[in-house]
Design a protein around this motif. Structure first.
Motif, short mmCIF file in Angstrom:
data_model
loop_
_atom_site.label_atom_id
_atom_site.label_comp_id
_atom_site.label_asym_id
_atom_site.label_seq_id
_atom_site.Cartn_x
_atom_site.Cartn_y
_atom_site.Cartn_z
N SER A 96 0.82 -1.22 0.00
CA SER A 96 0.00 0.00 0.00
C SER A 96 0.85 1.27 0.00
CB SER A 96 -0.92 0.01 1.22
OG SER A 96 -0.15 0.02 2.40
N TRP A 97 2.09 1.19 0.45
CA TRP A 97 2.94 2.36 0.56
C TRP A 97 3.82 2.59 -0.66
CZ3 TRP A 97 7.61 0.39 -0.26
CH2 TRP A 97 7.87 -0.92 0.15
N ARG B 165 -1.21 10.47 1.12
CA ARG B 165 -2.20 9.95 0.16
C ARG B 165 -3.50 10.73 0.16
NH1 ARG B 165 -1.29 5.23 2.57
NH2 ARG B 165 0.51 4.16 1.80
N ALA B 166 -3.83 11.41 1.25
CA ALA B 166 -5.12 12.09 1.38
C ALA B 166 -5.16 13.43 0.66
CB ALA B 166 -5.46 12.30 2.86
N SER C 40 -0.82 8.17 5.39
CA SER C 40 -2.22 8.51 5.09
C SER C 40 -2.34 9.98 4.71
CB SER C 40 -3.12 8.21 6.27
OG SER C 40 -3.16 6.84 6.50
N TRP C 41 -1.64 10.85 5.42
CA TRP C 41 -1.66 12.29 5.11
C TRP C 41 -1.15 12.55 3.69
CZ3 TRP C 41 2.76 15.56 4.52
CH2 TRP C 41 2.46 16.91 4.37
N GLU D 251 0.01 7.23 9.95
CA GLU D 251 -0.69 8.50 9.81
C GLU D 251 0.03 9.43 8.84
OE1 GLU D 251 -1.19 10.08 13.74
OE2 GLU D 251 -2.65 8.53 14.29
#
Length: 180
Positions: free
Chosen positions: A17-18, A109-110, A106-107, A103
């Motif tokens: 995923s990363w 990718r968001a 996620s930041w 986190e």
């Protein structure tokens, strides 16, 4: 014949995923490699070195307040807060401060657009690289730079990266985004 041998030696795994945060078109190899090692939590931090049996202090060399782990050194150390604050002012603040590596990913990718996502990837990789470099500089050379100087180095390097790629797709407006 050679493709069969290759597949037996290196079987395919599912895509992580990363992967898009570490390896992407236009990435700088040394930054991506450092980010890859950090992502796998394989940087030789002091807490890992102590676990391997080295007789050293496990405290963070930058703040001396907590054990030096990847998440502490790169995300929550008081030394790096000023650096992240500058990055966040240019790449949109996260909802809350990062408490762990997931986190941070996620930041990145968001981001609402691919250009913001690219800027976040580049800036994050530069921050990770320069914080690790400063940590090593302090341990091995006893040279401590203030966070503002480290951020200036990050800023200069990011400007150079963007300038060198300004004619590539996706890079044209990054300088304006970074400088606002």
């Amino acid at each position: 014949m050679s493709s069969t041998t290759w597949e037996r030696l290196r079987p395919k795994q599912e895509v992580k995923s990363w992967v898009d945060v570490v390896w992407f078109k236009g990435a700088i190899p040394k930054l991506s490699f450092n980010m890859w090692v950090a992502n796998y939590d394989r940087l030789p931090t002091r807490s890992r070195l102590v676990a391997w049996g080295l007789p050293i202090s496990a405290n963070c060399p930058l703040c001396s307040n907590y054990f030096e782990t990847r998440d502490h050194l790169l995300l929550s150390c008081t030394y790096n807060q000023a650096i992240w604050r500058e990055v966040f002012s240019r790449c949109n603040h996260p909802v809350a401060p990062f408490t762990n590596w997931a986190e941070l990913l996620s930041w990145i990718r968001a981001a609402t657009s691919s250009k913001v996502r690219l800027l976040r990837k580049l800036a994050t990789q530069l921050v990770v690289y320069h914080l690790w470099k400063q940590r090593n500089n302090l341990i091995h050379n006893q040279i401590s730079l203030p966070p503002a100087t480290v951020f200036r180095n990050i800023d200069r390097e990011l400007r150079n990266i963007i300038s060198a790629r300004r004619h590539r797709k996706g890079y044209a407006s990054l300088m304006v985004m970074w400088l606002r």
